[in-house]
Design a protein around this motif. Structure first.
Motif, PDB file in Angstrom:
ATOM      1  N   PRO A  53      -2.984   6.559  -1.086  1.00 33.80           N
ATOM      2  CA  PRO A  53      -3.968   6.328  -1.772  1.00 33.80           C
ATOM      3  C   PRO A  53      -4.047   4.873  -0.594  1.00 33.80           C
ATOM      4  O   PRO A  53      -3.257   3.991  -0.386  1.00 33.80           O
ATOM      5  CB  PRO A  53      -4.248   6.303  -2.652  1.00 33.80           C
ATOM      6  N   GLY A  54      -5.612   4.784  -0.450  1.00 32.90           N
ATOM      7  CA  GLY A  54      -5.619   3.371   0.347  1.00 32.90           C
ATOM      8  C   GLY A  54      -5.697   3.507   1.700  1.00 32.90           C
ATOM      9  O   GLY A  54      -5.528   2.585   2.588  1.00 32.90           O
ATOM     10  N   LYS A 191      -1.076  -1.305  -0.682  1.00 29.35           N
ATOM     11  CA  LYS A 191      -0.693  -2.608  -1.939  1.00 29.35           C
ATOM     12  C   LYS A 191      -1.507  -2.758  -1.356  1.00 29.35           C
ATOM     13  O   LYS A 191      -2.181  -3.766  -2.921  1.00 29.35           O
ATOM     14  CB  LYS A 191       0.840  -2.476  -2.402  1.00 29.35           C
ATOM     15  N   ARG A 193      -4.314  -3.779   0.294  1.00 28.69           N
ATOM     16  CA  ARG A 193      -5.893  -3.322  -0.184  1.00 28.69           C
ATOM     17  C   ARG A 193      -6.403  -2.622  -1.531  1.00 28.69           C
ATOM     18  O   ARG A 193      -7.213  -2.547  -1.758  1.00 28.69           O
ATOM     19  CB  ARG A 193      -5.340  -1.437   0.827  1.00 28.69           C
ATOM     20  N   LEU A 194      -5.054  -2.000  -2.202  1.00 25.09           N
ATOM     21  CA  LEU A 194      -5.816  -1.557  -3.429  1.00 25.09           C
ATOM     22  C   LEU A 194      -5.485  -1.915  -4.470  1.00 25.09           C
ATOM     23  O   LEU A 194      -7.218  -1.964  -5.503  1.00 25.09           O
ATOM     24  CB  LEU A 194      -4.437   0.419  -3.624  1.00 25.09           C
ATOM     25  N   ARG A 197      -9.072  -3.931  -3.827  1.00 24.15           N
ATOM     26  CA  ARG A 197     -10.228  -3.096  -4.097  1.00 24.15           C
ATOM     27  C   ARG A 197     -10.597  -2.956  -5.951  1.00 24.15           C
ATOM     28  O   ARG A 197     -11.638  -3.787  -6.104  1.00 24.15           O
ATOM     29  CB  ARG A 197     -10.279  -1.490  -3.948  1.00 24.15           C
ATOM     30  N   LYS A 198      -8.947  -3.027  -6.429  1.00 28.82           N
ATOM     31  CA  LYS A 198      -9.628  -2.853  -8.236  1.00 28.82           C
ATOM     32  C   LYS A 198     -10.234  -4.139  -8.562  1.00 28.82           C
ATOM     33  O   LYS A 198     -11.186  -3.989  -9.281  1.00 28.82           O
ATOM     34  CB  LYS A 198      -8.430  -2.878  -8.466  1.00 28.82           C
ATOM     35  N   TYR A 212      -1.676  -0.462 -10.083  1.00 27.84           N
ATOM     36  CA  TYR A 212      -1.112  -0.304  -9.172  1.00 27.84           C
ATOM     37  C   TYR A 212       0.394   0.191  -9.224  1.00 27.84           C
ATOM     38  O   TYR A 212       0.553   1.588  -8.808  1.00 27.84           O
ATOM     39  CB  TYR A 212      -0.866  -1.611  -7.943  1.00 27.84           C
ATOM     40  N   ASP A 216      -1.290   4.000  -8.342  1.00 28.42           N
ATOM     41  CA  ASP A 216      -1.472   4.250  -7.019  1.00 28.42           C
ATOM     42  C   ASP A 216       0.067   4.068  -6.339  1.00 28.42           C
ATOM     43  O   ASP A 216       0.245   4.573  -6.003  1.00 28.42           O
ATOM     44  CB  ASP A 216      -1.909   3.367  -6.838  1.00 28.42           C
TER      45      ASP A 216
END
Length: 245
Positions: A53-54, A191, A193-194, A197-198, A212, A216
């Motif tokens: 992911p990410g 981490k 990035r995600l 993004r959230k 996360y 994620d």
């Protein structure tokens, strides 16, 4: 970073993606290889693009589709694995076991347990026989739509988190694949990035961090610790940066 910006559509949403000059040359070389491999075989070629992911799998698959189309329109087609999520009603009514703990499946959506791996394996095997439709995941409906994507390409680039997972239900998927591409990255990069993004999607920082830690992060560690290497492997060093390992 010097490079080109591409305007793409991912799951019905517009996305602007920057690709460095060096990474574009790398992808052009990869596309050359897939073109040559397909031409030598004559029929459909199935390639996997796996990553945590990410890592930018969806974006990268669409960039490759775009670059390939400039040379041979329609030859290479990207197909997302997300259409093999179980339907929303199934996920809402079932649990999954993660690290020995039974959890509502909705809490771990995106983990291997929330995909229909049997259906995915059957469809991947059928691709070379001329399968005509592929399911999609509609992010506005938050549900799968069966047969939403016409399968028209001769090079089919299937992208997803778990295509190279060395676990029961998934480890046999590679038998239906002619060429595997794997993305790798440090968890710290993913981490950041995600969580960003959230938050861009409207979540507060605490909510983004909790998502996360609960979803994620475990999926990233599972990919990094339990996935096989591809025929070619790339390290994601930053947005638009892919370096062969």
């Amino acid at each position: 970073m010097a490079g080109r910006r591409f305007e793409l559509t991912v799951s019905g949403f517009g996305l602007s993606a920057l690709l460095s000059e060096a990474s574009e040359r790398t992808l052009e070389g990869l596309i050359d290889h897939l073109f040559a491999q397909q031409a030598a075989g004559g029929g459909r070629l199935v390639a996997f693009l796996a990553g945590p992911p990410g890592a930018g799998k969806s974006t990268l698959s669409l960039l490759m589709e775009h670059l390939a189309a400039a040379r041979a329109p329609g030859l290479l087609q990207a197909l997302p694995m997300d259409g093999f999520h179980y339907p929303a009603r199934y996920i809402a009514a079932h649990t999954a076991v993660r690290d020995g703990e039974t959890l509502p499946m909705a809490r771990v959506k995106g983990s291997p347990e929330t995909f229909d791996a049997v259906a995915l394996a059957d469809v991947v095997r059928a691709l070379k026989a001329g399968l005509g439709r592929w399911p999609a995941y509609d992010r506005r409906l938050h549900d799968v739509v069966d047969g939403a994507i016409p399968v028209t390409g001769k090079i089919l680039l299937v992208e997803g988190n778990w295509l190279l997972l060395n676990e029961p239900g998934y480890s046999g998927l590679r038998d239906g694949c002619d060429y595997a591409i794997a993305l790798w990255a440090d968890e710290a990069v993913l981490k950041d990035r995600l969580i960003r993004r959230k938050m861009l999607g409207g979540a507060g920082e605490a909510e983004a961090c909790a998502h996360y830690e609960g979803c994620d992060g475990p999926n990233i560690r599972r990919y990094l610790g339990h996935s096989a290497r591809g025929d070619v492997n790339f390290r994601v060093a930053g947005d638009g940066e892919y370096a062969e390992m």
